[in-house]
Design a protein around this motif. Sequence first.
Motif, PDB file in Angstrom:
ATOM      1  N   ALA A 151       0.927  -1.046  -0.020  1.00  0.00           N
ATOM      2  CA  ALA A 151       0.055  -0.119   0.114  1.00  0.00           C
ATOM      3  C   ALA A 151       0.921   1.193  -0.080  1.00  0.00           C
ATOM      4  N   LEU A 152       0.656   2.038  -1.093  1.00  0.00           N
ATOM      5  CA  LEU A 152       1.603   3.305  -1.112  1.00  0.00           C
ATOM      6  C   LEU A 152       1.008   4.339  -1.710  1.00  0.00           C
ATOM      7  N   LEU A 153       1.544   5.339  -1.880  1.00  0.00           N
ATOM      8  CA  LEU A 153       0.849   6.810  -2.438  1.00  0.00           C
ATOM      9  C   LEU A 153       0.881   6.524  -4.139  1.00  0.00           C
ATOM     10  N   GLU A 154      -0.213   6.943  -4.747  1.00  0.00           N
ATOM     11  CA  GLU A 154      -0.305   6.661  -6.046  1.00  0.00           C
ATOM     12  C   GLU A 154       0.818   7.207  -7.036  1.00  0.00           C
ATOM     13  N   ASP A 155       1.301   8.628  -6.374  1.00  0.00           N
ATOM     14  CA  ASP A 155       2.281   9.232  -7.099  1.00  0.00           C
ATOM     15  C   ASP A 155       3.852   8.812  -6.804  1.00  0.00           C
ATOM     16  N   LEU A 192       7.544   3.671  -6.676  1.00  0.00           N
ATOM     17  CA  LEU A 192       7.402   2.275  -6.918  1.00  0.00           C
ATOM     18  C   LEU A 192       6.052   1.903  -7.553  1.00  0.00           C
ATOM     19  N   ALA A 193       4.787   2.877  -7.370  1.00  0.00           N
ATOM     20  CA  ALA A 193       3.739   2.931  -8.182  1.00  0.00           C
ATOM     21  C   ALA A 193       3.897   2.675  -9.629  1.00  0.00           C
ATOM     22  N   LEU A 194       4.794   3.352 -10.188  1.00  0.00           N
ATOM     23  CA  LEU A 194       5.105   3.542 -11.608  1.00  0.00           C
ATOM     24  C   LEU A 194       5.679   2.159 -12.330  1.00  0.00           C
ATOM     25  N   LYS A 195       6.150   1.115 -11.397  1.00  0.00           N
ATOM     26  CA  LYS A 195       6.764  -0.121 -11.853  1.00  0.00           C
ATOM     27  C   LYS A 195       5.692  -1.021 -12.581  1.00  0.00           C
TER      28      LYS A 195
END
Length: 313
Positions: A185-189, A192-195
Amino acid sequence: MIRCSPGHVCNRVHLGLIEVRQLQYAVLTADSLSFARAAARLNMKQSTLSRKVKDLEIRLGIKLFERTTRGAEVTENGKVFIEQARRIVTDVENLLTTARNVSYGLQGRLAVGYCSSLMSGNLRLAFSDYLGRFPEVQFDGIEGSPEKIIHGLQSQTMDVGVAPIGLSEEGLHSKPLWSERLFVALLEDSELALKDKIYWQDLRREVFVVSSNGIGPILGNLLSARLTEQGFRPAVIYQDTSQESVLSMIAAKRFISVASEASQGVPWQDLRFREIYDGNGPARLDYALYWREDNDNPALKRFFKLIEERYPG
């Protein structure tokens, strides 16, 4: 003076000029770290909830929350009050439960310990199914750590427990149930979310926050097992709070967390849940059913039958 209709228990108990409902509003806001999320769970307007909490602050003469564009943070003075309010709310809820149970439990009682989220998923469906099939059985769900579940089973205050596979205690039987996918669970920006895919090794330099309650210690141990390498241990911070509050902390941009798929029953603003992968595909957490071999509770036998129907094998 408060009047309740005959045959009903009134939950608008007064504490001087303060109603228990006001305490419930304050506690839920503190746990959610947001008036918006608390209002959604209460099915009321955010402005209404904020006004009611403000009325409580005026009556108390202290400020309970710092209101910001990102949510609501409990003040130092508010922390002491919120913990006292939580005890009062729990006591009142227990009294109401006792009153309702006077005409409840005509076909016995079943106490189920669990450490998984009930926001969604298999456990929630199993509980709902049992409650629908056996409305006259007193069904008590008890959330706690695996250690609390083992103690409850051995002391016979619980009939059955649902927890991750791996609990071992003399006199307990177990049956594999289901598995749940694991998510970061992480911030959308965040980067990591870009991987395209997130693997355990991608998480080695992150700081994690997990709950010290429920499934939190299991997740913390899993992080240590997966991410520890020579000369390095992962940074895992335990918080004595709910899983919902843990997820709210991610907005501070200092932490990320790990959650099972059952934790995604409600939308979380600005958060993304991304599957974690290992060499065999999506990472999963396996669950099992635990019970004492000498428990002959008829209500437990009905629960076993339901589980066998839903999860044969």
